[in-house]
Design a protein around this motif. Structure first.
Motif, short mmCIF file in Angstrom:
data_model
loop_
_atom_site.label_atom_id
_atom_site.label_comp_id
_atom_site.label_asym_id
_atom_site.label_seq_id
_atom_site.Cartn_x
_atom_site.Cartn_y
_atom_site.Cartn_z
N LEU A 163 17.14 51.44 4.75
CA LEU A 163 16.21 51.38 3.65
C LEU A 163 15.74 52.84 3.23
N GLU A 164 16.16 53.04 1.86
CA GLU A 164 15.77 54.20 1.32
C GLU A 164 14.87 53.98 0.27
N MET A 165 13.41 53.90 0.43
CA MET A 165 12.34 53.75 -0.59
C MET A 165 11.31 54.72 -0.95
N GLY A 166 11.16 55.00 -2.10
CA GLY A 166 10.32 56.08 -2.39
C GLY A 166 9.19 55.41 -3.45
N VAL A 167 8.47 56.35 -4.04
CA VAL A 167 7.52 55.78 -4.92
C VAL A 167 7.94 56.59 -6.19
N ASP A 168 8.23 55.40 -7.32
CA ASP A 168 8.58 56.05 -8.60
C ASP A 168 7.61 55.69 -9.73
N GLU A 169 7.27 54.45 -9.96
CA GLU A 169 6.38 54.04 -10.60
C GLU A 169 5.62 52.71 -9.96
N GLY A 170 4.19 52.53 -10.46
CA GLY A 170 3.45 51.50 -9.79
C GLY A 170 2.74 52.37 -8.62
N PRO A 171 2.37 51.39 -7.63
CA PRO A 171 1.67 51.58 -6.59
C PRO A 171 1.92 52.81 -5.72
N SER A 172 1.17 53.70 -5.20
CA SER A 172 1.47 54.70 -4.15
C SER A 172 0.78 54.32 -2.88
N LYS A 173 1.07 55.30 -1.79
CA LYS A 173 0.25 55.15 -0.61
C LYS A 173 -1.19 55.51 -0.89
N PRO A 174 -2.06 54.60 -0.35
CA PRO A 174 -1.95 53.66 0.90
C PRO A 174 -1.95 52.02 0.47
N ASP A 175 -1.52 51.80 -0.56
CA ASP A 175 -1.36 50.46 -1.07
C ASP A 175 -0.55 49.62 -0.04
N PRO A 176 -0.98 48.72 0.58
CA PRO A 176 -0.29 47.98 1.57
C PRO A 176 1.16 47.34 0.86
N ILE A 177 1.08 47.04 -0.43
CA ILE A 177 2.27 46.23 -1.13
C ILE A 177 3.53 47.12 -0.73
N LEU A 178 3.34 48.48 -0.76
CA LEU A 178 4.58 49.19 -0.39
C LEU A 178 5.35 48.86 0.71
N PHE A 179 4.47 48.84 1.91
CA PHE A 179 4.92 48.41 3.18
C PHE A 179 5.48 47.01 3.38
N VAL A 180 4.60 46.11 2.54
CA VAL A 180 5.19 44.67 2.62
C VAL A 180 6.42 44.42 1.87
N ASN A 181 6.71 45.20 0.79
CA ASN A 181 7.87 45.38 -0.11
C ASN A 181 8.89 45.97 0.66
N ALA A 182 9.02 46.91 1.58
CA ALA A 182 9.95 47.54 2.34
C ALA A 182 10.25 46.59 3.38
N CYS A 183 9.46 46.02 3.98
CA CYS A 183 9.59 45.13 5.12
C CYS A 183 10.42 43.81 4.52
N GLN A 184 10.02 43.27 3.41
CA GLN A 184 10.78 42.38 2.54
C GLN A 184 12.50 42.62 2.47
N ALA A 185 12.39 43.86 1.98
CA ALA A 185 13.93 44.50 1.57
C ALA A 185 14.72 44.59 2.75
N LEU A 186 14.13 44.91 4.02
CA LEU A 186 14.64 44.79 5.26
C LEU A 186 14.98 43.52 6.10
N GLY A 187 14.27 42.44 5.49
CA GLY A 187 14.36 41.06 5.91
C GLY A 187 13.53 40.71 7.14
N VAL A 188 12.36 41.65 7.48
CA VAL A 188 11.64 41.49 8.57
C VAL A 188 10.02 41.22 8.34
N GLU A 189 9.47 40.77 9.06
CA GLU A 189 7.90 40.59 8.86
C GLU A 189 7.19 41.74 9.21
N PRO A 190 5.95 42.27 8.46
CA PRO A 190 5.29 43.27 8.67
C PRO A 190 4.71 43.36 10.35
#
Length: 244
Positions: A163-190
């Protein structure tokens, strides 16, 4: 699933690990310092006197870069907005300020060039070892997704990074949605995913997303930069897979 041990802390039932890029896998201090200096100089050329305050805001003091400073941990968008706020203080309109800021940072990037920053010692070996242990690995960075992809390509990490994920538009760190979205993309739970990063923002993001754990790395030995970590390490090879 795997058991991960760092120093005296053990994390069980881990399926994935997300890594920050700048200051975690990549020794980007020289690049970021030069980028900040060039950007501030370009803005100062248009608005004399703003250069030094901007450098302080970016986290640059002489030849030293604050690993917790703006240029080190903020997204590109946040850096543009912060610089524009300094410009707006001189009486210029907001949209003009934002245009000056954005153009200066773009020109600074072109000046600095695309020479890739080196990996920290041991990064490649650790990624390879964790991948071979069956863990899913990803990069979750405040840099743009394009920069993350270029980093993976330049250092030939695609065999290990899923998974190669950066911040383009929308939320940035430390917004937890970034971590949640990354986990969803990997198919794993936080709850089965660890975060490895070098900033407070990384730790807060993962903790609020209910990650399995937060590993703070500080190559410069400043534990306060990763306040909130479950464990603080000084080298990536302190992340060990426990063979069962």
């Amino acid at each position: 699933m795997a058991t991960i041990k760092c120093r005296n802390v053990t994390f069980s039932n881990i399926q994935a690990i997300l890594f920050d890029k700048n200051g975690t896998l990549e020794d980007s201090e020289a690049y970021l310092r030069t980028l900040a200096q060039r950007g501030a100089r370009m803005i100062d050329a248009q608005i004399p006197g703003i250069g030094e305050p901007l450098l302080m805001a970016f986290g640059v003091n002489g030849d030293r870069l604050d690993p917790a400073g703006l240029i080190s941990v903020a997204s590109r968008r946040e850096t543009e907005v912060a610089a524009a706020a300094y410009i707006a203080e001189t009486g210029r309109g907001w949209f003009e300020s934002l245009t000056i800021s954005r153009q200066a940072l773009e020109d600074a990037e072109k000046y600095v060039g695309k020479t890739p920053s080196p990996l920290f010692v041991g990064s490649l070996e650790v990624l390879k070892s964790l991948s071979e242990a069956g863990l899913k690995l990803g990069i979750l960075s405040a840099a743009t997704t394009e920069e993350v992809r270029a980093f993976v390509q330049n250092h030939q990490l695609s065999d290990y990074i899923q998974l190669e994920m950066g911040v383009d538009e929308g939320p940035s760190k430390p917004d937890p949605i970034l971590f949640v979205n990354a986990c969803q993309a990997l198919g794993v739970e936080p709850s089965a995913t660890l975060m490895v990063g070098d900033s407070v923002g990384d730790m807060q993001m993962a903790r609020h997303a209910k990650a399995a754990g937060c590993i703070g790395i500080t190559w410069v030995g400043k534990a306060e930069n990763v306040k909130g970590a479950d464990v603080v390490i000084n080298r990536l090879d302190e992340i060990q897979v426990v063979r069962e």
